[in-house]
Design a protein around this motif. Sequence first.
Motif, PDB file in Angstrom:
ATOM      1  N   UNK A  40       0.810  -1.207   0.000  1.00 51.68           N
ATOM      2  CA  UNK A  40       0.000   0.000   0.000  1.00 51.68           C
ATOM      3  C   UNK A  40       0.849   1.266   0.000  1.00 51.68           C
ATOM      4  N   UNK A  41       2.048   1.183   0.583  1.00 51.10           N
ATOM      5  CA  UNK A  41       2.907   2.360   0.676  1.00 51.10           C
ATOM      6  C   UNK A  41       3.720   2.593  -0.586  1.00 51.10           C
ATOM      7  N   UNK A  42       3.677   1.683  -1.540  1.00 52.47           N
ATOM      8  CA  UNK A  42       4.427   1.824  -2.788  1.00 52.47           C
ATOM      9  C   UNK A  42       3.853   2.958  -3.624  1.00 52.47           C
ATOM     10  N   UNK A  43       4.727   3.784  -4.141  1.00 57.70           N
ATOM     11  CA  UNK A  43       4.314   4.748  -5.149  1.00 57.70           C
ATOM     12  C   UNK A  43       4.386   4.070  -6.513  1.00 57.70           C
ATOM     13  N   UNK A  44       3.671   4.600  -7.471  1.00 58.83           N
ATOM     14  CA  UNK A  44       3.571   3.947  -8.776  1.00 58.83           C
ATOM     15  C   UNK A  44       4.031   4.880  -9.880  1.00 58.83           C
ATOM     16  N   UNK A  45       4.673   4.296 -10.860  1.00 57.27           N
ATOM     17  CA  UNK A  45       5.042   4.974 -12.102  1.00 57.27           C
ATOM     18  C   UNK A  45       5.074   3.922 -13.190  1.00 57.27           C
ATOM     19  N   UNK A  46       4.806   4.320 -14.400  1.00 56.14           N
ATOM     20  CA  UNK A  46       4.879   3.341 -15.483  1.00 56.14           C
ATOM     21  C   UNK A  46       6.313   2.867 -15.686  1.00 56.14           C
ATOM     22  N   UNK A  47       7.274   3.810 -15.641  1.00 53.46           N
ATOM     23  CA  UNK A  47       8.687   3.482 -15.834  1.00 53.46           C
ATOM     24  C   UNK A  47       9.506   4.142 -14.727  1.00 53.46           C
ATOM     25  N   UNK A  48      10.443   3.404 -14.181  1.00 56.35           N
ATOM     26  CA  UNK A  48      11.437   3.966 -13.264  1.00 56.35           C
ATOM     27  C   UNK A  48      12.778   4.002 -13.986  1.00 56.35           C
ATOM     28  N   UNK A  49      13.383   5.183 -14.061  1.00 58.56           N
ATOM     29  CA  UNK A  49      14.717   5.355 -14.638  1.00 58.56           C
ATOM     30  C   UNK A  49      15.695   5.506 -13.478  1.00 58.56           C
ATOM     31  N   UNK A  50      16.706   4.656 -13.432  1.00 61.94           N
ATOM     32  CA  UNK A  50      17.678   4.671 -12.340  1.00 61.94           C
ATOM     33  C   UNK A  50      18.948   5.358 -12.826  1.00 61.94           C
ATOM     34  N   UNK A 110       7.931  -8.527 -10.090  1.00 67.63           N
ATOM     35  CA  UNK A 110       6.667  -8.865  -9.454  1.00 67.63           C
ATOM     36  C   UNK A 110       5.611  -8.955 -10.546  1.00 67.63           C
ATOM     37  N   UNK A 111       4.459  -9.467 -10.184  1.00 68.32           N
ATOM     38  CA  UNK A 111       3.391  -9.554 -11.182  1.00 68.32           C
ATOM     39  C   UNK A 111       3.022  -8.138 -11.635  1.00 68.32           C
ATOM     40  N   UNK A 112       3.076  -7.915 -12.930  1.00 64.92           N
ATOM     41  CA  UNK A 112       2.767  -6.605 -13.484  1.00 64.92           C
ATOM     42  C   UNK A 112       3.983  -5.755 -13.758  1.00 64.92           C
ATOM     43  N   UNK A 113       5.187  -6.205 -13.367  1.00 63.42           N
ATOM     44  CA  UNK A 113       6.378  -5.410 -13.641  1.00 63.42           C
ATOM     45  C   UNK A 113       7.474  -5.597 -12.628  1.00 63.42           C
ATOM     46  N   UNK A 114       7.836  -4.517 -11.929  1.00 64.03           N
ATOM     47  CA  UNK A 114       8.976  -4.563 -11.004  1.00 64.03           C
ATOM     48  C   UNK A 114       8.686  -3.789  -9.729  1.00 64.03           C
ATOM     49  N   UNK A 115       9.300  -4.238  -8.659  1.00 63.86           N
ATOM     50  CA  UNK A 115       9.265  -3.552  -7.370  1.00 63.86           C
ATOM     51  C   UNK A 115      10.653  -2.956  -7.142  1.00 63.86           C
ATOM     52  N   UNK A 116      10.716  -1.643  -7.031  1.00 64.61           N
ATOM     53  CA  UNK A 116      11.984  -0.930  -6.868  1.00 64.61           C
ATOM     54  C   UNK A 116      12.029  -0.358  -5.452  1.00 64.61           C
ATOM     55  N   UNK A 117      12.945  -0.844  -4.644  1.00 66.76           N
ATOM     56  CA  UNK A 117      13.096  -0.358  -3.282  1.00 66.76           C
ATOM     57  C   UNK A 117      14.245   0.642  -3.225  1.00 66.76           C
ATOM     58  N   UNK A 118      14.027   1.759  -2.536  1.00 69.57           N
ATOM     59  CA  UNK A 118      15.057   2.770  -2.344  1.00 69.57           C
ATOM     60  C   UNK A 118      15.164   3.086  -0.858  1.00 69.57           C
ATOM     61  N   UNK A 119      16.178   3.870  -0.501  1.00 70.10           N
ATOM     62  CA  UNK A 119      16.297   4.284   0.889  1.00 70.10           C
ATOM     63  C   UNK A 119      15.285   5.366   1.248  1.00 70.10           C
ATOM     64  N   UNK A 120      14.468   5.746   0.262  1.00 70.44           N
ATOM     65  CA  UNK A 120      13.412   6.725   0.517  1.00 70.44           C
ATOM     66  C   UNK A 120      12.026   6.170   0.246  1.00 70.44           C
ATOM     67  N   UNK A 121      11.904   4.849   0.169  1.00 71.91           N
ATOM     68  CA  UNK A 121      10.602   4.246  -0.078  1.00 71.91           C
ATOM     69  C   UNK A 121      10.612   3.360  -1.315  1.00 71.91           C
ATOM     70  N   UNK A 122       9.441   2.779  -1.612  1.00 70.78           N
ATOM     71  CA  UNK A 122       9.329   1.796  -2.688  1.00 70.78           C
ATOM     72  C   UNK A 122       8.512   2.338  -3.852  1.00 70.78           C
ATOM     73  N   UNK A 123       8.820   1.779  -5.037  1.00 69.54           N
ATOM     74  CA  UNK A 123       8.095   2.111  -6.262  1.00 69.54           C
ATOM     75  C   UNK A 123       7.659   0.819  -6.939  1.00 69.54           C
ATOM     76  N   UNK A 124       6.507   0.897  -7.572  1.00 69.91           N
ATOM     77  CA  UNK A 124       6.037  -0.204  -8.411  1.00 69.91           C
ATOM     78  C   UNK A 124       5.912   0.325  -9.824  1.00 69.91           C
ATOM     79  N   UNK A 125       6.415  -0.431 -10.787  1.00 68.72           N
ATOM     80  CA  UNK A 125       6.414   0.060 -12.173  1.00 68.72           C
ATOM     81  C   UNK A 125       6.285  -1.103 -13.132  1.00 68.72           C
ATOM     82  N   UNK A 126       6.007  -0.782 -14.369  1.00 69.29           N
ATOM     83  CA  UNK A 126       5.910  -1.809 -15.406  1.00 69.29           C
ATOM     84  C   UNK A 126       7.227  -2.031 -16.118  1.00 69.29           C
ATOM     85  N   UNK A 127       8.122  -1.039 -16.080  1.00 68.42           N
ATOM     86  CA  UNK A 127       9.414  -1.179 -16.766  1.00 68.42           C
ATOM     87  C   UNK A 127      10.469  -0.390 -15.994  1.00 68.42           C
ATOM     88  N   UNK A 128      11.713  -0.832 -16.133  1.00 67.24           N
ATOM     89  CA  UNK A 128      12.851  -0.189 -15.475  1.00 67.24           C
ATOM     90  C   UNK A 128      13.937   0.075 -16.515  1.00 67.24           C
TER      91      UNK A 128
END
Length: 444
Positions: free
Chosen positions: A10-20, A117-135
């Motif tokens: 529930x605390x995950x923020x969402x974006x279609x793409x995460x660029x690292x 993860x199902x639907x894409x990727x789970x990206x964890x950072x030291x400032x919280x988590x992101x859920x996205x479809x592509x990285x």
Amino acid sequence: MSNASRRAAASCRAATVVVIGAGQAGLAMSHYLQARSIDHVVLERGEIAHSWRNERWDSLRLLTPNWQCRLPGVRYAGPDPEGFMTMPEVADFICRYAERLTAPMLTGTTVTSVHPVEGGYHVMTDGGAWRCRAVVIASGACSRPLIPALARDLPATVATLSAREYRRPSQLPEGGVLVVGASATGLQLADEIQRSGRPVTLAVGEHVRMPRRYRGRDIHRWLDTLGILDQRHDEVDDIVRARQVPSPQLIGSPEHRTLDLNTLTDRGVALVGRLVGRRDRTLQFSGSLANHCASADLKLGRLLETIDDWCRRHGLDESCPAPERLAPTRVPRSPKLSLDLGRGEIRTIVWATGFKPDHAWLHVPVFDPRGRLRHDGGIVDAPGLYVMGLPFMRRRKSSFIHGVDDDARELSAHLADYLANRKGRPGMSRSGIARLHSRGSLCL
């Protein structure tokens, strides 16, 4: 799903793409994702252009002329197109470019893990988590210095540092310095340290010799004109080998000077072969110095002949300055094959032995047996996963600032197609994750 897992999801923020990464590669990709109206966020562990500001030595300038310094929609427009930017100037150029982009950029945000993860990727950072479809991995090719194992347990009397840690000669102890590696970095450091009054020994392996200017033009002007920098990854016989070729022995200086092994020899730098081993306090060097130098001279001759042939075919042979050849590399008749660190002649070792990416946070089985990311021109061997900025990734120029434009445009098109073809469906299904499991270990 446990209560803890539900709260985390529930605390995950969402974006279609995460660029690292918010260097030139990540920003170029952000430009094209923005142009395609693809929702995305850019995560950067430090500040914008962090590595340019904090991980280069003080006197370094770009090896490429200013006219080649460009990013999608922006190019150098200053008064010295044939000059070479300093590191602060490069960082400022990239920061100004970042201000043009509208995507969220979270600086001071370190990615600690990426899992499918199902639907894409789970990206964890030291400032919280992101859920996205592509990285898109744009964290750079120079995250970790490549230091040989023999560097462990050297005598305490010898200071050691990598090229990324080196800033200026004054940070080194007085006394002799061994620079290991003779590509662009090793040559420049050996030159600067020798000028400071410290005697330098340079360990030389395979290298690429080039003049700064030839027949009235910068060598990069010729490489661009001949289409060498645009050669694609699928046009070479051995792309793995091509990606390991050292950077050419060049220096960006206001004088446009050529820097090669002969120049260093004239300044008093001692040449030895490639560092191959250590026995107790004694370093051991290969006897192949002459062969490596002869090979580099031969390849240089072929390049200059190619330029001369182009001038003839295009009717410029008479209008351009006459062809010339650099003198063959002078090699000591009997270069040292060993060096006893216990004698005190060497007080510092500088490792100019290259770099590699740091993908320890990527928990997806997309690595070959040597730990290299498996990709086809930046398209990683996992659905919705891409990489930018690696050497010869899609073209020879991929690792240069101007090289990321074409790569980002093409990869963003592939990414957009990937998203469109899976519209209304998960970016990665349970069966897809299971297939990744079957190809290697996943840490979830």
